[in-house]
Motif scaffolding. Structure first.
Motif, short mmCIF file in Angstrom:
data_model
loop_
_atom_site.label_atom_id
_atom_site.label_comp_id
_atom_site.label_asym_id
_atom_site.label_seq_id
_atom_site.Cartn_x
_atom_site.Cartn_y
_atom_site.Cartn_z
N UNK A 219 -15.78 78.14 7.97
CA UNK A 219 -14.45 77.60 8.22
C UNK A 219 -13.39 78.70 8.23
N UNK A 220 -12.19 78.32 8.67
CA UNK A 220 -11.03 79.19 8.66
C UNK A 220 -9.87 78.47 7.97
N UNK A 221 -8.96 79.27 7.34
CA UNK A 221 -8.85 80.72 7.36
C UNK A 221 -9.92 81.41 6.52
N UNK A 222 -10.13 82.71 6.83
CA UNK A 222 -11.00 83.57 6.04
C UNK A 222 -10.18 84.75 5.53
N UNK A 223 -10.33 85.03 4.24
CA UNK A 223 -9.49 86.03 3.56
C UNK A 223 -10.37 87.19 3.10
N UNK A 224 -10.00 88.40 3.53
CA UNK A 224 -10.76 89.61 3.20
C UNK A 224 -9.88 90.61 2.46
N UNK A 225 -10.47 91.30 1.50
CA UNK A 225 -9.78 92.36 0.78
C UNK A 225 -10.65 93.61 0.80
N UNK A 226 -10.12 94.69 1.33
CA UNK A 226 -10.81 95.97 1.41
C UNK A 226 -12.17 95.84 2.08
N UNK A 227 -12.20 95.06 3.15
CA UNK A 227 -13.41 94.92 3.93
C UNK A 227 -14.41 93.92 3.40
N UNK A 228 -14.09 93.22 2.31
CA UNK A 228 -15.03 92.27 1.70
C UNK A 228 -14.46 90.86 1.76
N UNK A 229 -15.32 89.90 2.07
CA UNK A 229 -14.89 88.50 2.12
C UNK A 229 -14.61 87.98 0.72
N UNK A 230 -13.40 87.44 0.53
CA UNK A 230 -13.07 86.75 -0.72
C UNK A 230 -13.42 85.27 -0.59
N UNK A 231 -13.05 84.67 0.53
CA UNK A 231 -13.38 83.27 0.75
C UNK A 231 -12.32 82.60 1.60
N UNK A 232 -12.22 81.29 1.46
CA UNK A 232 -11.26 80.51 2.23
C UNK A 232 -10.09 80.05 1.38
N UNK A 233 -9.41 79.02 1.87
CA UNK A 233 -8.20 78.55 1.21
C UNK A 233 -8.46 78.06 -0.20
N UNK A 234 -9.60 77.38 -0.42
CA UNK A 234 -9.86 76.83 -1.76
C UNK A 234 -9.95 77.94 -2.80
N UNK A 235 -10.62 79.04 -2.45
CA UNK A 235 -10.74 80.15 -3.41
C UNK A 235 -9.40 80.85 -3.59
N UNK A 236 -8.63 80.98 -2.52
CA UNK A 236 -7.29 81.56 -2.65
C UNK A 236 -6.44 80.73 -3.61
N UNK A 237 -6.54 79.40 -3.49
CA UNK A 237 -5.77 78.52 -4.38
C UNK A 237 -6.19 78.70 -5.84
N UNK A 238 -7.49 78.76 -6.08
CA UNK A 238 -7.98 78.92 -7.45
C UNK A 238 -7.49 80.23 -8.05
N UNK A 239 -7.57 81.31 -7.29
CA UNK A 239 -7.12 82.62 -7.79
C UNK A 239 -5.61 82.63 -7.98
N UNK A 240 -4.90 81.95 -7.11
CA UNK A 240 -3.45 81.91 -7.18
C UNK A 240 -2.97 81.24 -8.47
#
Length: 389
Positions: A219-240
């Motif tokens: 699925x999208x969006x897809x979030x990457x940091x320094x060339x590595x996949x972090x995940x999608x919106x759900x993981x961004x929300x949890x980390x936020x």
């Protein structure tokens, strides 16, 4: 369906769950997450715990069991898998064999990647065994061409993913997201005051479909940091929602707008002020070093008033719209957040106004130059030159 999480608090519970019997684990995929209550990142509410819960809650990952093991209270299980640090992740395929493991560290993104590979492995295996073509279905030449095309696409995807330290693949642009999930991801990055690159997957179906397979993320969006996949919106929300949000949880302090390099430059200036000679020369060098580092932070670098998702002047808004129309990845720096950069860059590049656009470390110019190049047909070649190799 989603995955389940089972807490294992001692060896008795581990034995009851058949975790000490390798044969009993065959036929299903399992993730063993060893943690300790005293280790904040892996304990309840920590970054690793948050990501594991988010992964377990995703749809389409049924058939993966996640065991959250209190390492020190389950010594037999810990010894079986040679666990000597926390967090430790063991990824077991349906044969009960460990395909990957993570020992310690703070690489949250790697957990997502390993889990995605494990979750998708069974369906891939089933599909290949049930629909395996006969040896004569494809000629060697056709197979070679397909592999070459796949490798070319993968190289392109890797180049895009690494084009910015923080990279978001979304539907639309920061100024005009085309779905609610993409809009929420942009809002979180903007709220965190992070500078980031992006790619509009609606404009390139090859990237859109290829990235799903490349990163094992459907699925999208897809979030990457320094060339590595972090995940999608759900993981961004949890980390936020955790302490410090995305910046603290993913150690992104260097990419907060207006702070990159500022502390080190201030320290140099302060130190030089105590000396009687070469003060202005050394200070100027430190500022120039900072500017050069910023200019080369991305292949396409824009210095503007505001950020792409929220320009603070009409000229900056126009140049963002032009860049977005070419669907290229670029980075931006908000000169309103750093007066030293704002004034220093004018002298460094001998260009008195903003916005300023740089490509491969070289000044292109301001909005007027960019418009002239666009009208002359030269801008596209300049911006997309690295995409035609």
């Amino acid at each position: 369906m989603s995955s389940s999480i089972v807490d294992i608090n001692n060896d008795t519970e581990a034995k009851a769950a058949s975790l000490l019997d390798a044969a009993a684990l065959s036929g299903q995929k399992n993730v063993l997450f060893f943690y300790a209550e005293w280790h904040e990142p892996s304990a309840a509410g920590g970054a690793f715990d948050v990501v594991v819960k988010a992964l377990a809650g995703q749809s389409g990952t049924d058939g993966v069991n996640i065991y959250r093991v209190l390492a020190e209270e389950a010594p037999s299980l810990s010894q079986k898998y040679n666990v000597t640090t926390v967090p430790t992740f063991i990824f077991l395929n349906s044969d009960g064999a460990a395909t990957e493991r993570i020992d310690g560290g703070e690489d949250v993104a790697r957990v997502t990647q390993c889990y995605s590979r494990l979750a998708s492995s069974a369906s891939t295996t089933t599909s290949s065994s049930s629909t395996q073509p006969s040896p004569t279905t494809q000629q060697p030449e056709e197979q070679s061409e397909e592999k070459e095309e796949e490798q070319t696409l993968n190289n392109r995807l890797l180049s895009l993913i690494r084009s910015s330290p923080i990279m978001l693949f979304l539907k639309g642009t920061p100024n005009a997201p085309k779905c609610g999930f993409s809009r929420q991801a942009i809002e979180m990055l903007t709220e965190s005051n992070l500078t980031f690159g992006y790619f509009n997957i609606l404009e390139d179906d090859e990237v859109r479909q290829g990235l799903k397979s490349y990163s094992d993320w459907p699925t999208f969006p897809q979030f990457y940091v320094k060339g590595e996949l972090v995940g999608g919106l759900d993981i961004m929300k949890e980390l936020m929602e955790e302490d410090g949000g995305l910046v603290s949880q993913l150690e992104l302090e260097d990419y907060v707008i207006g702070t990159s390099g500022s502390s080190s430059s201030s320290a140099v200036v302060e130190q030089q002020q105590t000396e009687d000679t070469t003060t202005s020369t050394t200070t100027a060098l430190s500022i120039n070093d900072k500017l050069q580092q910023l200019i080369n932070r991305h292949r396409i670098m824009l210095f503007m008033k505001g950020i792409p998702s929220s320009p603070k002047c009409g000229f900056s808004r126009q140049i963002v719209e032009i860049l977005d129309s070419y669907h290229v990845s670029y980075d931006a720096f908000n000169i309103l957040e750093d007066e030293e950069v704002r004034q220093g860059l004018k002298e460094y590049s001998d260009w008195p106004t903003y916005p300023q656009l740089y490509v491969e470390g070289d000044l292109v110019g301001g909005l007027d130059i960019v418009k002239e190049m666009e009208e002359g047909g030269d801008l596209k070649d300049l911006l997309t030159g690295d995409m035609t190799d």
